[in-house]
Design a protein around this motif. Structure first.
Motif, PDB file in Angstrom:
ATOM      1  N   LEU A 141       0.813  -1.235   0.000  1.00 55.49           N
ATOM      2  CA  LEU A 141       0.000   0.000   0.000  1.00 55.49           C
ATOM      3  C   LEU A 141       0.842   1.281   0.000  1.00 55.49           C
ATOM      4  N   ALA A 142       2.080   1.190   0.506  1.00 50.88           N
ATOM      5  CA  ALA A 142       2.892   2.405   0.683  1.00 50.88           C
ATOM      6  C   ALA A 142       2.961   3.276  -0.582  1.00 50.88           C
ATOM      7  N   PRO A 143       3.195   2.706  -1.766  1.00 49.65           N
ATOM      8  CA  PRO A 143       3.278   3.559  -2.957  1.00 49.65           C
ATOM      9  C   PRO A 143       1.970   4.290  -3.275  1.00 49.65           C
ATOM     10  N   TYR A 144       0.843   3.795  -2.760  1.00 49.81           N
ATOM     11  CA  TYR A 144      -0.460   4.427  -3.053  1.00 49.81           C
ATOM     12  C   TYR A 144      -0.954   5.295  -1.896  1.00 49.81           C
ATOM     13  N   LYS A 145      -0.069   5.538  -0.927  1.00 52.72           N
ATOM     14  CA  LYS A 145      -0.504   6.191   0.311  1.00 52.72           C
ATOM     15  C   LYS A 145      -1.330   7.462   0.049  1.00 52.72           C
ATOM     16  N   LYS A 146      -0.827   8.299  -0.872  1.00 51.93           N
ATOM     17  CA  LYS A 146      -1.517   9.584  -1.078  1.00 51.93           C
ATOM     18  C   LYS A 146      -2.920   9.401  -1.686  1.00 51.93           C
ATOM     19  N   ASP A 147      -3.186   8.243  -2.293  1.00 51.59           N
ATOM     20  CA  ASP A 147      -4.525   7.995  -2.859  1.00 51.59           C
ATOM     21  C   ASP A 147      -5.517   7.506  -1.797  1.00 51.59           C
ATOM     22  N   LEU A 148      -4.996   7.137  -0.644  1.00 46.85           N
ATOM     23  CA  LEU A 148      -5.886   6.565   0.381  1.00 46.85           C
ATOM     24  C   LEU A 148      -6.616   7.667   1.148  1.00 46.85           C
ATOM     25  N   SER A 149      -7.763   7.280   1.752  1.00 46.93           N
ATOM     26  CA  SER A 149      -8.506   8.241   2.585  1.00 46.93           C
ATOM     27  C   SER A 149      -7.661   8.581   3.809  1.00 46.93           C
ATOM     28  N   GLU A 150      -8.075   9.656   4.489  1.00 44.01           N
ATOM     29  CA  GLU A 150      -7.333  10.078   5.683  1.00 44.01           C
ATOM     30  C   GLU A 150      -7.297   8.944   6.718  1.00 44.01           C
ATOM     31  N   THR A 151      -8.452   8.302   6.899  1.00 39.67           N
ATOM     32  CA  THR A 151      -8.524   7.207   7.889  1.00 39.67           C
ATOM     33  C   THR A 151      -7.571   6.084   7.502  1.00 39.67           C
ATOM     34  N   SER A 152      -7.592   5.700   6.222  1.00 34.44           N
ATOM     35  CA  SER A 152      -6.725   4.596   5.810  1.00 34.44           C
ATOM     36  C   SER A 152      -5.257   4.979   5.919  1.00 34.44           C
ATOM     37  N   GLN A 153      -4.953   6.270   5.636  1.00 36.00           N
ATOM     38  CA  GLN A 153      -3.550   6.702   5.774  1.00 36.00           C
ATOM     39  C   GLN A 153      -3.102   6.550   7.225  1.00 36.00           C
ATOM     40  N   ARG A 154      -4.023   6.896   8.141  1.00 34.41           N
ATOM     41  CA  ARG A 154      -3.661   6.754   9.559  1.00 34.41           C
ATOM     42  C   ARG A 154      -3.529   5.273   9.924  1.00 34.41           C
ATOM     43  N   ARG A 155      -4.452   4.474   9.383  1.00 35.72           N
ATOM     44  CA  ARG A 155      -4.414   3.040   9.706  1.00 35.72           C
ATOM     45  C   ARG A 155      -3.164   2.360   9.136  1.00 35.72           C
ATOM     46  N   LEU A 156      -2.659   2.912   8.053  1.00 30.36           N
ATOM     47  CA  LEU A 156      -1.446   2.338   7.470  1.00 30.36           C
ATOM     48  C   LEU A 156      -0.325   2.335   8.518  1.00 30.36           C
ATOM     49  N   GLU A 157      -0.338   3.357   9.389  1.00 31.96           N
ATOM     50  CA  GLU A 157       0.662   3.424  10.457  1.00 31.96           C
ATOM     51  C   GLU A 157       0.242   2.574  11.658  1.00 31.96           C
ATOM     52  N   THR A 158      -1.056   2.635  12.013  1.00 33.89           N
ATOM     53  CA  THR A 158      -1.460   2.064  13.301  1.00 33.89           C
ATOM     54  C   THR A 158      -2.029   0.648  13.199  1.00 33.89           C
ATOM     55  N   ASN A 159      -2.866   0.381  12.212  1.00 31.99           N
ATOM     56  CA  ASN A 159      -3.535  -0.922  12.127  1.00 31.99           C
ATOM     57  C   ASN A 159      -3.898  -1.234  10.670  1.00 31.99           C
ATOM     58  N   PRO A 160      -2.866  -1.550   9.856  1.00 27.91           N
ATOM     59  CA  PRO A 160      -3.084  -1.663   8.405  1.00 27.91           C
ATOM     60  C   PRO A 160      -4.125  -2.710   8.014  1.00 27.91           C
ATOM     61  N   LEU A 161      -4.299  -3.753   8.828  1.00 29.68           N
ATOM     62  CA  LEU A 161      -5.271  -4.793   8.445  1.00 29.68           C
ATOM     63  C   LEU A 161      -6.691  -4.233   8.301  1.00 29.68           C
ATOM     64  N   ARG A 162      -6.991  -3.212   9.110  1.00 21.78           N
ATOM     65  CA  ARG A 162      -8.336  -2.631   9.059  1.00 21.78           C
ATOM     66  C   ARG A 162      -8.652  -2.001   7.703  1.00 21.78           C
ATOM     67  N   ILE A 163      -7.587  -1.652   6.936  1.00 21.40           N
ATOM     68  CA  ILE A 163      -7.825  -1.055   5.611  1.00 21.40           C
ATOM     69  C   ILE A 163      -8.559  -2.064   4.722  1.00 21.40           C
ATOM     70  N   LEU A 164      -8.357  -3.352   5.002  1.00 24.39           N
ATOM     71  CA  LEU A 164      -8.993  -4.382   4.166  1.00 24.39           C
ATOM     72  C   LEU A 164     -10.511  -4.271   4.165  1.00 24.39           C
ATOM     73  N   ASP A 165     -11.122  -3.868   5.296  1.00 18.02           N
ATOM     74  CA  ASP A 165     -12.584  -3.745   5.222  1.00 18.02           C
ATOM     75  C   ASP A 165     -13.039  -2.302   5.024  1.00 18.02           C
ATOM     76  N   SER A 166     -12.221  -1.542   4.286  1.00 14.73           N
ATOM     77  CA  SER A 166     -12.598  -0.177   3.904  1.00 14.73           C
ATOM     78  C   SER A 166     -13.871  -0.210   3.060  1.00 14.73           C
ATOM     79  N   LYS A 167     -14.724   0.801   3.273  1.00 15.47           N
ATOM     80  CA  LYS A 167     -15.995   0.855   2.520  1.00 15.47           C
ATOM     81  C   LYS A 167     -15.810   1.564   1.166  1.00 15.47           C
ATOM     82  N   SER A 168     -14.614   2.201   0.955  1.00  9.80           N
ATOM     83  CA  SER A 168     -14.409   2.972  -0.268  1.00  9.80           C
ATOM     84  C   SER A 168     -14.223   2.048  -1.477  1.00  9.80           C
ATOM     85  N   GLU A 169     -14.988   2.326  -2.538  1.00 10.59           N
ATOM     86  CA  GLU A 169     -14.904   1.465  -3.733  1.00 10.59           C
ATOM     87  C   GLU A 169     -13.513   1.531  -4.339  1.00 10.59           C
ATOM     88  N   ASP A 170     -12.911   2.750  -4.393  1.00 11.81           N
ATOM     89  CA  ASP A 170     -11.572   2.897  -4.961  1.00 11.81           C
ATOM     90  C   ASP A 170     -10.563   2.060  -4.189  1.00 11.81           C
TER      91      ASP A 170
END
Ligand code: HAM
Length: 422
Positions: free
Chosen positions: A187-216
């Motif tokens: 995910l790191a190369p796409y960081k800037k495309d992620l939502s604010e929440t997912s960007q934060r989760r990338l640092e704190t709890n990346p697994l939670r990004i898997l159940d993101s509701k965003s279609e993109d």
């Protein structure tokens, strides 16, 4: 002076009026019954706990802890939280009462009221009810399968059809750490495309990004590494065994490699049961294994697995299909027309109730006609009428409200006439 102010229930809370309360009670009776048949004992924990219990178990970064808890300080300044879930309180109680002594496994269940400050919508309340079970002590796959089968059985007995059981394994610590690292690298190369929440989760709890509701984000995740590829041999064998046991018990499932669940304590098996009949909030039940939690809360290392299901969502999924179990007994109405007759009517009503009938009594001193109308409105099968003549002859008129037929019955024979069916 009458006040202008009209009080309303708090947003996201709901009054259960008698009809809905009866549906909930009826569901409760089924739940208690099946839990007992499966050898699970009921546990009831306090409404509030120390806030830290939830922060340490459910996880600081989880939605529940970071934004949904009803937290307040008591007079002594201790931070308390109305329980938003029950696994942590039940494990606190398990440790506190040394319930694991003797080494046997401990099987507990609950039916309780919970609080989460979520955005209310269909199937999502701020005060809601859950039932659930926790099997503590076994690390083995048959325990995971039994827990899944237990909730599947209860949902089936309650009348739920077309449910989908989603299962996944998120592995034990080592496999999950390896997967986490691979996911972050992906995910790191796409960081800037992620939502604010997912960007934060990338640092704190990346697994939670898997159940993101965003279609993109879901589209991006199509190419992400899959957790199942990172499970070690033991995790994989455990997962395969759980599926095997489910097949043997004829419980259909679908594998869902994106399902990680929103609470931090899970290890290995995670599962959810969804229904197509409840709208966007489609999870009727969620659960999984949590082998580290008891140790994290200061107890001896003890594996465990459990689930919880939302009762309001289940009632929504059932729609008109739920009826209350109260309907097997006689529904009667006792009508009286004089003061003396009212005394008799009160006694007759008590005797008939004592043997299990439902008996309505009118305390408005209305006309006989009005009382009969009321009896019809309440769907009574019979109206027992006591007036001046009946007092003299120690009898009552028993009127069938379906046929309109009426007969005179001695007062002493009423009890025998209205014996509820067993
Ligand atoms: P959970 O997924 O947070 O898991 O909640 C379980 C179920 O409670 C959900 O599937 C849903 O049916 C219901 N629920 C949750 N929030 C609400 C709400 N705001 N309004 C109405 N219903 C709701 C847990 O609570 C874990 N403690 C489950 C568990 C037990 N894992 C292991 N043991």
């Amino acid at each position: 002076m009458a006040s202008e102010k009209q009080f309303k229930s708090i947003k996201g809370t709901k009054d259960l009026l008698p009809e809905e309360a009866a549906r909930m009670r009826s569901a409760g009776a089924t739940i208690h019954n099946v839990m007992n048949c499966w050898g699970y004992g009921e546990i009831r924990t306090p409404v509030f706990e120390q806030t830290e219990l939830f922060a340490r178990s459910v996880g600081e970064e989880s939605d529940i802890v970071s934004k949904q808890m009803y937290t307040f300080s008591d007079q002594s300044g201790t931070s308390l939280t109305l329980k938003p879930e029950l696994t942590a309180p039940v494990m606190r109680a398990y440790i506190e009462h040394d319930m694991g002594r003797g080494g046997a496994s401990t099987k507990l269940y609950y039916l309780d009221t919970l609080f989460r400050q979520e955005r209310p919508q269909k199937g999502r309340l701020r005060q809601f009810h859950q039932f659930g079970a926790e099997a503590i002590g076994s690390p083995h796959s048959e325990q995971d399968a039994e827990i899944v089968a237990l909730v599947y059985t209860i949902l089936t007995e309650l009348g739920i059809e077309d449910m989908t059981l989603h299962i996944n394994s998120i592995g034990s610590d080592d496999s999950r750490n390896a997967f986490r690292q691979a996911l972050v690298e992906f995910l790191a190369p796409y960081k800037k495309d992620l939502s604010e929440t997912s960007q934060r989760r990338l640092e704190t709890n990346p697994l939670r990004i898997l159940d993101s509701k965003s279609e993109d984000e879901q589209e991006l995740l199509q190419g992400a590494p899959a957790i199942l590829d990172y499970l070690d041999d033991e995790d994989l064998a455990h997962y395969e065994d759980v599926k095997h046991f489910l097949e043997r018990m004829n419980i259909p499932y679908t594998e869902n490699k994106m399902m990680v669940r929103g609470l931090d304590y899970y290890t290995r098996t995670t599962f959810e049961i969804t229904s197509p009949h409840v709208g966007a909030q489609d999870a009727l039940c969620g659960g999984g294994r949590y082998d580290n939690l008891i140790e994290d809360l200061g107890g001896k290392r003890t594996p465990a697995v459990g689930f919880a299901a939302g009762i309001e969502r289940i009632l929504l999924a059932l729609g008109e299909k739920t009826q209350s179990t109260d309907e097997s007994k006689n529904l009667l109405y006792v009508a009286a027309t004089t003061h003396e007759a009212r005394e008799q009517a009160l006694t007759v009503a008590m005797i008939l109730r004592a043997q299990g009938n439902t008996v309505h009594f009118d305390a408005l001193r209305r006309s006989l006609k009005a009382q009969l109308r009321d009896a019809n409105r309440l769907n009574a099968s019979h109206c027992i009428i006591i007036g001046e003549d009946e007092m003299k002859s120690k009898s009552a008129q028993v009127k069938s409200l379906s046929s309109g037929e009426q007969e005179s019955v001695p007062i002493d024979s009423l009890a025998a006439l209205f014996m509820p069916q067993q």
